[in-house]
Every structure is written in structure tokens, then in C-alpha cells.
Write a protein that holds these residues in place. Sequence first.
Motif, PDB file in Angstrom:
ATOM      1  N   THR A  70       0.844  -1.193   0.000  1.00 54.44           N
ATOM      2  CA  THR A  70       0.000   0.000   0.000  1.00 54.44           C
ATOM      3  C   THR A  70       0.881   1.246   0.000  1.00 54.44           C
ATOM      4  O   THR A  70       1.735   1.395   0.874  1.00 54.44           O
ATOM      5  CB  THR A  70      -0.927   0.021   1.236  1.00 54.44           C
ATOM      6  N   PRO A  71       0.705   2.133  -0.973  1.00 53.03           N
ATOM      7  CA  PRO A  71       1.504   3.364  -0.989  1.00 53.03           C
ATOM      8  C   PRO A  71       1.276   4.198   0.274  1.00 53.03           C
ATOM      9  O   PRO A  71       0.181   4.188   0.853  1.00 53.03           O
ATOM     10  CB  PRO A  71       0.986   4.106  -2.222  1.00 53.03           C
ATOM     11  N   VAL A  72       2.297   4.902   0.672  1.00 55.79           N
ATOM     12  CA  VAL A  72       2.275   5.723   1.880  1.00 55.79           C
ATOM     13  C   VAL A  72       2.520   7.179   1.500  1.00 55.79           C
ATOM     14  O   VAL A  72       3.368   7.474   0.654  1.00 55.79           O
ATOM     15  CB  VAL A  72       3.372   5.248   2.865  1.00 55.79           C
ATOM     16  N   VAL A  73       1.767   8.078   2.136  1.00 50.35           N
ATOM     17  CA  VAL A  73       2.004   9.519   2.035  1.00 50.35           C
ATOM     18  C   VAL A  73       2.240  10.005   3.461  1.00 50.35           C
ATOM     19  O   VAL A  73       1.432   9.725   4.346  1.00 50.35           O
ATOM     20  CB  VAL A  73       0.811  10.263   1.403  1.00 50.35           C
ATOM     21  N   VAL A  74       3.348  10.698   3.680  1.00 50.98           N
ATOM     22  CA  VAL A  74       3.677  11.199   5.014  1.00 50.98           C
ATOM     23  C   VAL A  74       3.567  12.711   5.055  1.00 50.98           C
ATOM     24  O   VAL A  74       3.693  13.386   4.039  1.00 50.98           O
ATOM     25  CB  VAL A  74       5.101  10.782   5.452  1.00 50.98           C
ATOM     26  N   TYR A  75       3.313  13.235   6.256  1.00 48.32           N
ATOM     27  CA  TYR A  75       3.347  14.684   6.443  1.00 48.32           C
ATOM     28  C   TYR A  75       3.809  15.019   7.841  1.00 48.32           C
ATOM     29  O   TYR A  75       3.707  14.211   8.761  1.00 48.32           O
ATOM     30  CB  TYR A  75       1.981  15.330   6.161  1.00 48.32           C
ATOM     31  N   CYS A  76       4.342  16.250   7.968  1.00 49.18           N
ATOM     32  CA  CYS A  76       4.703  16.797   9.272  1.00 49.18           C
ATOM     33  C   CYS A  76       4.009  18.145   9.419  1.00 49.18           C
ATOM     34  O   CYS A  76       2.943  18.356   8.855  1.00 49.18           O
ATOM     35  CB  CYS A  76       6.218  16.875   9.444  1.00 49.18           C
ATOM     36  N   TRP A  77       4.603  19.069  10.141  1.00 52.11           N
ATOM     37  CA  TRP A  77       3.963  20.350  10.430  1.00 52.11           C
ATOM     38  C   TRP A  77       3.755  21.240   9.220  1.00 52.11           C
ATOM     39  O   TRP A  77       2.667  21.703   8.953  1.00 52.11           O
ATOM     40  CB  TRP A  77       4.793  21.148  11.446  1.00 52.11           C
ATOM     41  N   SER A  78       4.857  21.568   8.524  1.00 48.93           N
ATOM     42  CA  SER A  78       4.816  22.654   7.542  1.00 48.93           C
ATOM     43  C   SER A  78       6.053  22.584   6.658  1.00 48.93           C
ATOM     44  O   SER A  78       6.902  21.718   6.853  1.00 48.93           O
ATOM     45  CB  SER A  78       4.798  23.993   8.281  1.00 48.93           C
ATOM     46  N   PRO A  79       6.185  23.528   5.739  1.00 47.86           N
ATOM     47  CA  PRO A  79       7.411  23.556   4.933  1.00 47.86           C
ATOM     48  C   PRO A  79       8.669  23.777   5.772  1.00 47.86           C
ATOM     49  O   PRO A  79       9.763  23.454   5.331  1.00 47.86           O
ATOM     50  CB  PRO A  79       7.190  24.741   3.979  1.00 47.86           C
ATOM     51  N   GLY A  80       8.517  24.283   6.977  1.00 53.61           N
ATOM     52  CA  GLY A  80       9.666  24.522   7.848  1.00 53.61           C
ATOM     53  C   GLY A  80      10.035  23.336   8.713  1.00 53.61           C
ATOM     54  O   GLY A  80      10.884  23.444   9.594  1.00 53.61           O
ATOM     55  N   CYS A  81       9.433  22.188   8.469  1.00 52.24           N
ATOM     56  CA  CYS A  81       9.661  20.984   9.284  1.00 52.24           C
ATOM     57  C   CYS A  81      10.209  19.884   8.387  1.00 52.24           C
ATOM     58  O   CYS A  81       9.660  19.638   7.315  1.00 52.24           O
ATOM     59  CB  CYS A  81       8.328  20.560   9.903  1.00 52.24           C
ATOM     60  N   ASN A  82      11.265  19.205   8.813  1.00 57.46           N
ATOM     61  CA  ASN A  82      11.804  18.130   7.984  1.00 57.46           C
ATOM     62  C   ASN A  82      11.455  16.735   8.494  1.00 57.46           C
ATOM     63  O   ASN A  82      11.985  15.740   8.007  1.00 57.46           O
ATOM     64  CB  ASN A  82      13.314  18.281   7.781  1.00 57.46           C
ATOM     65  N   ALA A  83      10.539  16.631   9.442  1.00 60.44           N
ATOM     66  CA  ALA A  83      10.118  15.305   9.922  1.00 60.44           C
ATOM     67  C   ALA A  83       9.462  14.506   8.804  1.00 60.44           C
ATOM     68  O   ALA A  83       9.563  13.276   8.772  1.00 60.44           O
ATOM     69  CB  ALA A  83       9.173  15.442  11.113  1.00 60.44           C
ATOM     70  N   GLY A  84       8.796  15.169   7.875  1.00 57.51           N
ATOM     71  CA  GLY A  84       8.202  14.463   6.742  1.00 57.51           C
ATOM     72  C   GLY A  84       9.263  13.770   5.907  1.00 57.51           C
ATOM     73  O   GLY A  84       9.093  12.628   5.479  1.00 57.51           O
TER      74      GLY A  84
END
Length: 135
Positions: A70-84
Amino acid sequence: MTDALQYFQNRLAVETDPSDVYAAHKAGERFVLVDVRGEDAWAQGRVSGAIHMPYRQIAERAPLELDRDTPVVVYCWSPGCNAGQKGALAFAQLGYSVKEMIGGYEYWVREGQPFENDLGPCERVFDPTVMVVRR
């Protein structure tokens, strides 16, 4: 021109944005949306329908909880966050097909997409600085 073509093809192969994720979900495309932020961020607010798997836990939890097909899409806070990016890297190292939702949670909310917190659904907001608002 070849360098630019390759560069943008490569980016689009591993990135998506909130509008495209919302449209894909509405179209019934198969993927899992993963919030890779910490517990406090998840409690404060998250994309409706996302699952929570902080990026530091992906290596341990993903093989037990998510189908590798199953494909995964990740996200974090914002463009200023590199956790994604850290989360996407962790999934890629495990062999998952993964994309990062650029703009993160911030742009999801600013574009008026459904979000919630520990108390339930939140009022949708439409920010005219990031989208055309039609009423």
C-alpha cells in the motif's frame, strides 16, 4: 533542459501536495496517510483519516502495522519541518512506495481540508493567501 526535466520528474515521483492528496482520497485511490509528528502535535490537530506513526517509530512499527504493497504519504507540520522527509526516508528504507505531502499539516488546514483534534472535527478554514476561495 534535460537537467530540469529530470529534476522535476524526480521531485514529482516523491512529492505530492494537500490538494492532490485530498483529490486522491475523494477519488478512492489506495494509500495510507501517515502523520509522522510527535504525540503533542497529533493531539493538537491532524488530517482527518490519517494514522499516527512518529518518524522515530517507523522502522519498528511499519512492518507490523502497514501492508508494504500500500503506498504511503507522510506529512509533518509545515514547509519549515523536515520530519516528513525523515519519515519518508524511513519508509523508503523499508521498501515502501512513499511520497511526502509538501506543505504538511499547515497547508492542509490553510486549504480548508478536513482536520480534527482529540475533541473531534474542527471548523474548516479557507485561507485566501494559499488558494482561490469560492463561496
